[in-house]
Design a protein around this motif. Structure first.
Motif, short mmCIF file in Angstrom:
data_model
loop_
_atom_site.label_atom_id
_atom_site.label_comp_id
_atom_site.label_asym_id
_atom_site.label_seq_id
_atom_site.Cartn_x
_atom_site.Cartn_y
_atom_site.Cartn_z
N SER A 1 52.80 83.41 59.96
CA SER A 1 51.81 83.52 58.89
C SER A 1 52.15 84.73 58.02
CB SER A 1 50.42 83.71 59.51
OG SER A 1 49.51 84.12 58.52
N ASP A 2 51.95 84.59 56.71
CA ASP A 2 52.27 85.69 55.80
C ASP A 2 51.12 86.66 55.61
OD1 ASP A 2 54.89 85.07 55.38
OD2 ASP A 2 54.49 83.80 53.64
N ASN A 3 49.92 86.26 56.01
CA ASN A 3 48.79 87.16 55.72
C ASN A 3 48.03 87.61 56.96
OD1 ASN A 3 47.76 84.68 56.23
ND2 ASN A 3 47.18 84.24 54.12
N ARG A 4 48.74 87.62 58.07
CA ARG A 4 48.10 88.16 59.28
C ARG A 4 48.96 89.31 59.80
NH1 ARG A 4 43.91 84.60 60.82
NH2 ARG A 4 43.91 85.30 62.95
N GLU B 1 53.96 88.35 62.77
CA GLU B 1 53.84 86.91 62.52
C GLU B 1 54.58 86.51 61.25
OE1 GLU B 1 49.68 85.77 62.55
OE2 GLU B 1 49.28 87.23 64.11
N ARG B 2 55.13 87.50 60.53
CA ARG B 2 55.80 87.22 59.26
C ARG B 2 57.29 86.99 59.45
NH1 ARG B 2 53.07 92.32 56.71
NH2 ARG B 2 50.93 91.66 56.87
N PRO B 3 57.92 86.22 58.63
CA PRO B 3 57.35 85.43 57.55
C PRO B 3 56.97 84.02 58.04
CG PRO B 3 59.71 85.28 57.46
CD PRO B 3 59.39 86.12 58.66
N ASN C 1 40.39 75.44 60.36
CA ASN C 1 40.43 76.79 59.80
C ASN C 1 39.09 77.53 59.84
OD1 ASN C 1 43.13 76.51 59.22
ND2 ASN C 1 42.71 75.59 57.23
N ASN D 1 42.20 98.92 45.24
CA ASN D 1 42.13 98.62 46.67
C ASN D 1 40.77 97.96 46.93
OD1 ASN D 1 42.05 98.56 49.43
ND2 ASN D 1 42.75 100.66 49.72
N LEU E 1 38.82 89.99 43.88
CA LEU E 1 39.47 89.30 45.00
C LEU E 1 39.23 87.78 44.95
CD1 LEU E 1 38.73 91.77 47.92
CD2 LEU E 1 40.93 91.33 46.86
#
Lengths: 289, 392
Positions: free
Chosen positions: A53-56, A60-62, A167, B267, B299
């Motif tokens: 996953s890219d956002n955890r 876990e990347r990439p 999800n 941020n 966001l």
């Protein structure tokens, strides 16, 4: 403790089937064992899937494509009753404390001591087993532990699910922070049918962490990613050396965020804890022979 | 009768041993209990409890290299570096070539500024595990600290082959090349550090400033140094406000300052948390709800943004900017009618703000009302030029 404890989830109509199985074992031992295995294992077809996953977490990347050949993975985590059959044989052949004896958890009566807990909780996943115990059990069964990639594909399917069921956060797993009906302890395997994965594999989130075959490396996903090769990596097996073995899936002592399909964790392979168990795998080609 | 006596004597002799055996079993149970509680504490981020549990477990059964390693890691999390080093050393007595314990020891030596001790531990890590990215990285960093730049370059380069987007490694490699007077390569690496690094990453700008200066490009050097100084100033202010909010959790002024700073730094995730804290302390302050709404909007959470803006409008119904924000949040949600009402209200309260007219112009355009869209666009242009003239 010589009693055979049938797994209640898998053999619901079962006195007859147990007798039938014994008869089959006597008459055609190979076929009977094969039939049992086929019933408990799910075929994961060959093909690519998205790993990581890219956002955890950083390890876990990439997010990348990986190709796996067809394989089977057990539908449930290995239970106390199943492990007991293996352990019994160890007891017969060894002096003193048998090899591969699970750890006792006297302070956790909801898990208990071995082998007493087999009688009390036959359908609970076996815990207190080291990676070496799990591996020895797998070899005894003629199987193996799943690789990290195999585990992840079986958990998330083709649809990149955050949790095996989808999800959204749902109480479909035995975790520390959900109202799942199993506070502070293990649940019988298969207690959360709504939590099954795309492939129908049960308890891939929560209940117990599961040992995998691979050593842990924080940059393993970089290695198995397309960044280094033109085609997706085929059947990756993790680094060649390491100190920790990878565990996956989260457990009853974890928050649900740690039970996602991509969350990676690690443990020294000789440790025996109340929150790590395992399931089995085998390569499909070998099964068909 | 004599046989009975023998049995009694044998039992009497054996009894203490049985006791010892029982005690050992009991002790092991306690060991298991403390280890399990230690794990649970670590999983919950409670390092203090983990330390206490692991120490108690090790007092019962001292020779568990894994638990010594975990104890060291818990100490390291709490920044008790010397104790962490001691635990790792005890672990290594039991398993001298354990890769992860050696790595952990190397990191602790680095933290303690004992770079000469860190280097052999980390060299052993990469010898045992040539693909150990963190090992190569820490080895390279330690060598940079020791000013052994030529030796640092291969270690860091190897680390980058294993961890290709690690901004910190590019930064270190840039520093090594800078000190080796290979300025072009230094610039290349500092630029990559900025490309892969977090926003507001200051150090590569300093490196770039130095490299340009050495190459004789004073203008570029000055520009980079200015950015560096600005970011350093921001960072110092962030540190000050963070410390202040930690020391005085009810200091609303400090929280407000921190929220403003985070918004300026874009941020937004952290800004949301800080605005929520501000609202906890002053629930009727419309500005905090407004700030929260803007952060949510940045966001791309329009529903949350609209809810926060609605609350702000309720608290301060005469502030035109709140209606403008509310309108924007509605527009993002696709609620164009609601957005139109909100923008109209904003203009009604203050018709001199050019961007209110721009927003409503865009909305009219989406409705197909070209006449009103153009009218408001002209108003926007006119007001904007007036504003610019005033500023001059």
């Amino acid at each position: 403790m010589n009693t055979f404890y049938p797994n209640r989830k898998r053999n619901r109509n079962s006195y007859f089937s147990v007798i039938a199985r014994y008869l089959m074992l006597l008459l055609f031992p190979g076929i009977a064992v094969f039939a049992q295995d086929a019933e408990d294992m799910i075929l994961i077809s060959a093909g690519t899937f998205t790993m990581g996953s890219d956002n955890r977490a950083a390890d876990e990347r990439p997010m990348h494509k990986v190709y796996l050949g067809a394989y089977y993975i057990s539908k449930y985590e290995v239970t106390n009753a199943e492990y007991y059959e293996f352990w019994k044989q160890q007891a017969a052949s060894e002096q003193g404390i048998p090899k591969h004896t699970p750890e006792n958890f006297t302070h956790l009566p909801q898990i208990g001591d071995w082998p007493e807990r087999v009688k009390q909780f036959p359908d609970h996943p076996v815990v207190g087993v080291s990676w070496h115990d799990a591996n020895a059990y797998a070899i005894w069964k003629g199987l193996r532990l799943p690789t990290e990639a195999e585990w992840e594909k079986a958990a998330r399917g083709y649809t990149d699910r955050v949790w095996p069921w989808g999800n959204a956060i749902e109480p479909y797993a035995n975790t520390a922070d959900s109202d799942d009906g199993y506070k502070n302890g293990l649940a019988p395997v298969g207690s959360f049918p709504k939590g099954k994965s795309y492939y129908g594999v049960m308890d891939m989130a929560g209940n117990v962490w599961e040992w995998t075959a691979d050593w842990y490396s924080d940059v393993y996903y970089w290695h198995s990613s397309q960044a280094f090769t033109k085609r997706p990596k085929r059947d990756p097996t993790g680094p060649a050396v390491g100190s920790w073995r990878v565990i996956r899936g989260g457990s009853w002592i974890d928050k649900i965020s740690r039970c996602s399909t991509t969350f990676r964790f690690y443990l020294y392979p000789n440790l025996k804890t109340s929150f790590v168990g395992f399931r089995l795998a085998k390569t499909a080609e070998k099964t068909s022979k | 009768m004599r046989n009975w006596l023998k049995i009694v004597i044998i039992l009497w002799v054996c009894l203490p041993f049985a006791g010892i055996a029982d005690e050992k079993v009991g002790d092991h149970s306690k060991y298991v209990q403390h280890v399990e509680q230690g794990y649970a504490a670590i999983f919950q981020g409670d390092n203090q409890t983990a330390i206490s549990e692991f120490e108690t477990a090790l007092a019962i059964e001292p020779d568990h290299y894994e638990i010594l390693h975990y104890l060291g890691m818990a100490y390291a999390q709490e920044q008790f570096w010397n104790r962490a080093a001691e635990s790792y050393q005890r672990s290594l007595v039991l398993v001298p070539d354990n890769i992860e314990v050696l790595y952990s020891l190397g990191v602790v030596y680095f933290k303690l500024d004992k770079w000469t001790d860190a280097v052999p531990a980390l060299e052993r890590v990469v010898e045992l595990s040539p693909q150990h990215a963190r090992g190569h990285e820490m080895l390279g960093k330690s060598l940079v600290k020791l000013r052994q730049y030529a030796e640092a370059v291969p270690a860091l380069t190897k680390a980058l082959t294993l961890k290709p987007q690690a901004a910190g490694i590019y930064q270190e490699l840039g520093t090594a090349y800078l000190n080796l007077k290979e300025y072009t390569q230094a610039i290349e690496n500092f630029k990559k550090a900025l490309a892969f690094g977090p926003g507001r990453y200051a150090e590569p700008h300093y490196g770039l400033g130095m490299a340009y200066l050495r190459l004789g490009d004073r203008e570029k050097s000055r520009a980079e140094m200015q950015i560096y100084q600005q970011l350093q100033k921001e960072f110092a202010e962030y540190e000050r406000l963070t410390r202040l909010t930690r020391a005085e959790p009810d200091n609303l002024e400090a929280w407000t300052g921190l929220a403003t700073l985070l918004m300026n730094q874009k941020n937004y995730p952290q800004a949301i948390q800080v605005f929520q804290k501000c609202i906890e302390l002053a629930p009727n302050n419309a500005n905090f709800h407004h700030g929260l709404s803007r952060a949510f909007m940045a966001l791309n959470y329009p529903k949350h943004a609209a809810e926060a803006a609605e609350r702000a409008v309720q608290l301060m119904p005469d502030a035109s900017i709140l209606y403008n924000t509310l309108g924007s949040a509605y527009a993002m949600q696709g609620k164009r009618r609601n957005a139109l009402v909100a923008f109209q209200k904003a203009i009604e309260l203050d018709s001199e703000q050019p961007y209110y007219h721009l927003n409503i112009s865009k909305l009219y355009q989406s409705f197909g009302n070209q006449k009103l869209a153009q009218e408001h666009y002209r108003a926007y242009e006119h007001l904007l030029s007036e504003q610019k003239a005033k500023q001059k």
